[in-house]
Design an enzyme around this catalytic site. Structure first.
Site, short mmCIF file in Angstrom:
data_model
loop_
_atom_site.label_atom_id
_atom_site.label_comp_id
_atom_site.label_asym_id
_atom_site.label_seq_id
_atom_site.Cartn_x
_atom_site.Cartn_y
_atom_site.Cartn_z
N TYR A 46 0.84 -1.20 0.00
CA TYR A 46 0.00 0.00 0.00
C TYR A 46 0.88 1.26 0.00
O TYR A 46 0.70 2.16 -0.81
CB TYR A 46 -0.92 0.01 1.22
CG TYR A 46 -1.88 1.19 1.25
CD1 TYR A 46 -3.15 1.10 0.67
CD2 TYR A 46 -1.52 2.41 1.83
CE1 TYR A 46 -4.02 2.18 0.66
CE2 TYR A 46 -2.37 3.50 1.83
CZ TYR A 46 -3.62 3.37 1.25
OH TYR A 46 -4.47 4.44 1.24
N ASP A 47 1.87 1.27 0.89
CA ASP A 47 2.75 2.43 1.00
C ASP A 47 3.54 2.67 -0.29
O ASP A 47 3.75 3.80 -0.70
CB ASP A 47 3.73 2.25 2.17
CG ASP A 47 3.02 2.41 3.50
OD1 ASP A 47 3.65 2.17 4.54
OD2 ASP A 47 1.83 2.77 3.50
N SER A 93 -7.33 30.78 24.97
CA SER A 93 -7.95 31.71 24.03
C SER A 93 -7.26 33.07 24.16
O SER A 93 -6.65 33.39 25.17
CB SER A 93 -9.45 31.82 24.27
OG SER A 93 -9.69 31.99 25.64
N LYS A 117 -9.41 35.23 11.69
CA LYS A 117 -9.86 34.39 12.79
C LYS A 117 -11.08 33.68 12.23
O LYS A 117 -12.17 34.26 12.16
CB LYS A 117 -10.23 35.26 13.99
CG LYS A 117 -10.54 34.49 15.24
CD LYS A 117 -10.72 35.46 16.41
CE LYS A 117 -10.73 34.74 17.74
NZ LYS A 117 -11.89 33.86 17.88
N ARG A 138 -11.12 20.96 20.08
CA ARG A 138 -10.52 21.78 21.13
C ARG A 138 -11.17 21.52 22.48
O ARG A 138 -10.51 21.51 23.51
CB ARG A 138 -10.67 23.26 20.76
CG ARG A 138 -10.07 24.20 21.79
CD ARG A 138 -10.32 25.63 21.41
NE ARG A 138 -9.68 26.55 22.33
CZ ARG A 138 -10.18 26.90 23.52
NH1 ARG A 138 -11.32 26.37 23.92
NH2 ARG A 138 -9.56 27.73 24.30
N GLU A 172 -8.77 25.25 12.06
CA GLU A 172 -10.18 25.57 12.27
C GLU A 172 -10.99 24.85 11.20
O GLU A 172 -10.74 25.01 10.00
CB GLU A 172 -10.38 27.10 12.16
CG GLU A 172 -11.72 27.58 12.67
CD GLU A 172 -11.79 27.64 14.21
OE1 GLU A 172 -10.83 27.20 14.88
OE2 GLU A 172 -12.83 28.12 14.71
N CYS A 405 -51.20 29.13 8.19
CA CYS A 405 -52.39 28.29 8.10
C CYS A 405 -53.36 28.55 9.24
O CYS A 405 -54.50 28.05 9.21
CB CYS A 405 -52.00 26.82 8.08
SG CYS A 405 -51.36 26.23 9.65
N CYS A 422 -45.00 25.17 13.46
CA CYS A 422 -46.42 24.99 13.12
C CYS A 422 -46.71 23.49 13.23
O CYS A 422 -45.95 22.67 12.73
CB CYS A 422 -46.68 25.46 11.70
SG CYS A 422 -48.27 24.90 11.07
N CYS A 427 -49.74 22.23 6.53
CA CYS A 427 -49.56 23.68 6.47
C CYS A 427 -49.07 24.08 5.08
O CYS A 427 -48.08 23.53 4.59
CB CYS A 427 -48.55 24.13 7.51
SG CYS A 427 -48.19 25.89 7.45
ZN LIG Z 1 -48.95 26.48 9.52
#
Ligand SMILES: [Zn+2]
Length: 684
Positions: A46-47, A93, A117, A138, A172, A405, A422, A427
């Site tokens: 594989y490698d 932080s 950021k 985190r 992030e 409605c 609702c 509706c």
């Molecule tokens: Zn509704």
């Protein structure tokens, strides 16, 4: 310019073929290993193949979309729960400031790095021996949750890196605004929608089933090198700027950043500020860190904040206004969203009169009685928000009857947040939503059929099922007498509906509103089906074929397809509709002939290539047409030029536009429409 194209098409062909072959073998092996718990080749083998692929990718500068090195692969894994994991290096932080003029002084004569950021979920990645070993959220900074099973499927997370020592990187996990809109739209109707890209990215990172996570486009942008051995080969290990360069060279997607000095920092900040409105990713300000790591560390921390970095947030301009009312706007899921409507005010150059107040809890806390004085601002200079109520005249009115409605509403509570729904399954809001989706541009593309008109038609009983829209002439005499709807509007609508009868199968499939099948997924399925897509689709459904075999589809969508098909009403509605239409295949005969069996379009000269289009066009009527042409041939179109762009299409090759400049700076070839057509083999 044309020389470059000839090179790309000629000498790289055989290499590309070998790359495709390697990707096929490696992904099959990974799938067998991770999903079926079956070893089809030794790790050594594989490698060896993996290294051959990496070398070819480096040599050609091309990474094909499903390459295992590009972190989207076949190895899916589900866990029963996320396990806790302690961080070796706790995450702190940063202190915050809104005062841009304090930044030169904060640098105190030092050089720094200014970066976005990003607003997502922080993930800590640990590599050993060149492989991703662990990805942990985190959490509280000390202890997070292990999300390794998902992280391998996210953009920006290389599974393998050249450096073989121990490496810890913070990144992030973020989702683009457009991807957020799409994923949210395609969520099953039974699932609550996410409020913003951060919530969705965060939920995706923490999913238990990586197959589901892999279907949602999350990118991890590296923003801090926490640890690398002395043997990493960073040009200046003590420089944050040099660390970023090194991370990029290892294959990470590094957050957009720029080196600054006390003299340039405000200018650099203003440059970020100009880019802010067009940003693809959500951000929450900027981060300024000292370039000199050892010096930064020597400064220690003040209480809970380290002294080597500071977060900058834009000072939001707040403007006072007066509340008129709170509107509860209904969505396709039955969720009623509160929207504050106030006297129009000007903020940062635009007039604003409405702001979402998100949910019942927030709406109530703000006490938005009519006439209340509120402070309005644009979060991150973009999205209007109510900052606070300066003087309240009374409670926010939360209706117990659905504004659409008139049926009862109920408040649902989840993790302390209350939302209004609702209760009525029939509706019209839910109904209207189905039709608004149906007539949308990426679906049946019925021009000029507004939500208000649809609502009128549905209320009047003219339209109950999709096909009814194509049989409106039955109600012609009634429609032309509707308020604000004369002969002319009727004729225009009729013409738009007639035009929409000719429809690509992918658009029809998108229009059907099967949960999880939006525009992109529908295209994927349509390409898989090839010629005679509609008939093949119906045949496969009747044979209960497994659609999860289609690339990018997966078990969840397959289940959704059958949940839909097993609902006799839905299926008959679809076939009844199809009888009214002239359905055309997405894959043209030409594209299909030079394609390979897998996916239909894999071998077109532009398959897997990313294009950016700018300026006017000659051969195509409009940009959408060119986009469709490229996508039909397996290419991709992106809105902005980046290092991942293969070609910028611009008929004015020498223009001084921003996109041209950026393309030149990045060495992205700029080609004209004619050159592009030559490249495609001119089979237009
Ligand atoms: Zn509704």
């Amino acid at each position: 310019m044309s020389e470059q194209i000839a090179l790309n098409n000629g000498t790289d062909r055989t290499k590309e073929a070998r790359m495709r072959e390697l990707i096929g073998i490696l992904n099959a092996a990974a799938y067998a290993y991770y999903v079926e718990d079956r070893e089809v080749m030794s790790n050594f083998e594989y490698d060896r193949l993996y290294d051959e692929l990496t070398a070819l990718e480096r040599e050609t500068g091309v990474t094909l979309p499903d390459s295992p090195t590009a972190s989207v692969g076949a190895g899916y894994k589900a866990v029963s729960k996320l396990t806790k994991s302690e961080h070796e290096y706790p995450a702190l932080s940063l202190d915050k400031t809104k005062d841009r003029d304090s930044l030169p002084g904060w640098l105190g004569g030092q050089r720094g790095v200014l970066s976005w950021k990003l607003d997502g979920l922080t993930v800590v990645l640990t590599y050993q021996e060149g492989r991703l070993q662990k990805a942990v959220t985190r959490g509280n900074g000390q202890i997070g949750e292990d999300v390794t099973h998902n992280a391998v499927h996210f953009g920006g997370v290389p599974r393998r890196i050249p450096y073989g020592g121990k490496l810890i990187v913070r990144g992030e996990a973020v989702m683009r605004y457009d991807d957020f809109e799409r994923v949210n739209r395609e969520l099953p109707e039974t699932e609550a929608k996410y409020k913003n890209p951060r919530n969705l990215a965060s939920a995706t990172v923490r999913l238990l089933d990586s197959r589901e996570a892999a279907g949602r486009p999350v990118t991890v942008c590296a923003f801090d090198l926490v640890y690398a051995g002395d043997d990493a080969g960073i040009s200046d290990p003590n420089s944050k700027n040099a660390q970023f360069d090194w991370l990029a060279a290892q294959g990470f997607t590094v957050v957009e950043h720029t080196p600054v000095t006390p003299d340039t920092v405000v200018q650099a900040l203003e440059q970020f500020e100009r880019e802010l409105p067009g940003n693809a990713f959500p951000t929450d300000g900027l981060v300024l860190i000292l370039d000199d790591e050892a010096y930064g560390r020597s400064l220690g921390s003040t209480g809970k904040f380290p002294r080597n970095g500071i977060a900058f947030k834009w000072q939001d301009e707040t403007v006072e206004s007066r509340m008129i009312r709170v509107e509860w706007s209904a969505s396709r899921t039955g969720l009623l969203n509160p929207v504050a409507v106030f006297e129009p005010v000007e903020i940062e150059g635009t007039t604003v009169s409405r702001a979402s107040v998100h949910n019942v809890s927030i709406a109530r806390a703000l006490r938005l009685g009519a006439g209340s004085r509120v402070l309005v601002y644009k979060a991150n200079l973009i999205i209007p928000q109510i900052a606070e109520t300066v003087e309240s005249t009374g409670e926010t009115f939360v209706p117990d009857a659905c504004p659409v409605c008139g049926g009862t509403t109920s408040i649902h509570e989840n993790e302390g947040i209350e939302t209004l729904y609702c209760d009525n399954a029939d509706c019209p809001a839910k109904h209207v939503g189905r039709f608004t989706h149906f007539v949308a541009r990426d679906a049946m593309n019925v021009l000029g059929l507004s939500e208000a008109t649809l609502e009128t038609f549905i209320d009047a009983g003219f339209v109950r099922r999709f096909a009814d829209l194509y049989k409106l002439e039955r109600y012609r005499s009634e429609i032309v007498t509707l308020e604000g709807f004369g002969e002319k509007s009727y004729d225009n609508l009729k013409a738009a509906l007639e035009t929409s009868r000719k429809v690509k199968f992918s658009a029809l499939l998108n229009a059907a509103g099967i949960p999880g099948i939006g525009k992109d997924m529908a295209k994927q399925i349509s390409r898989y089906l090839g010629a005679g897509a509609y008939e093949r689709f119906m045949t496969l459904i009747s044979e209960r074929a497994d659609f999860s075999a289609v690339e990018g589809v997966g078990a969840v969508i397959n289940d959704n397809i059958y949940a839909w098909a097993d609902d006799a009403d839905r299926l008959s509605e679809f076939t009844e509709l199809a009888a009214e239409l002239d359905i055309i295949d997405d894959v043209s005969a030409a594209a299909e002939n030079d394609g390979t069996a897998a996916g239909g379009t894999a071998a077109t000269p532009i398959a897997g290539k990313t294009f950016v289009i700018t300026g006017g066009l000659n051969g195509f009527d409009n940009r959408d047409q060119l986009v469709a042409f490229i996508e039909d041939r397996g290419g991709r179109v992106s809105g902005s030029v980046s290092a991942k762009t293969d070609y910028l299409i611009n008929n004015d090759v020498n223009s001084g536009s921003g996109k041209n400049k950026k393309a030149k700076a990045l060495g992205v070839p700029i080609i004209s429409e004619t050159e592009f057509m030559e490249m495609c083999g001119a089979d237009a």
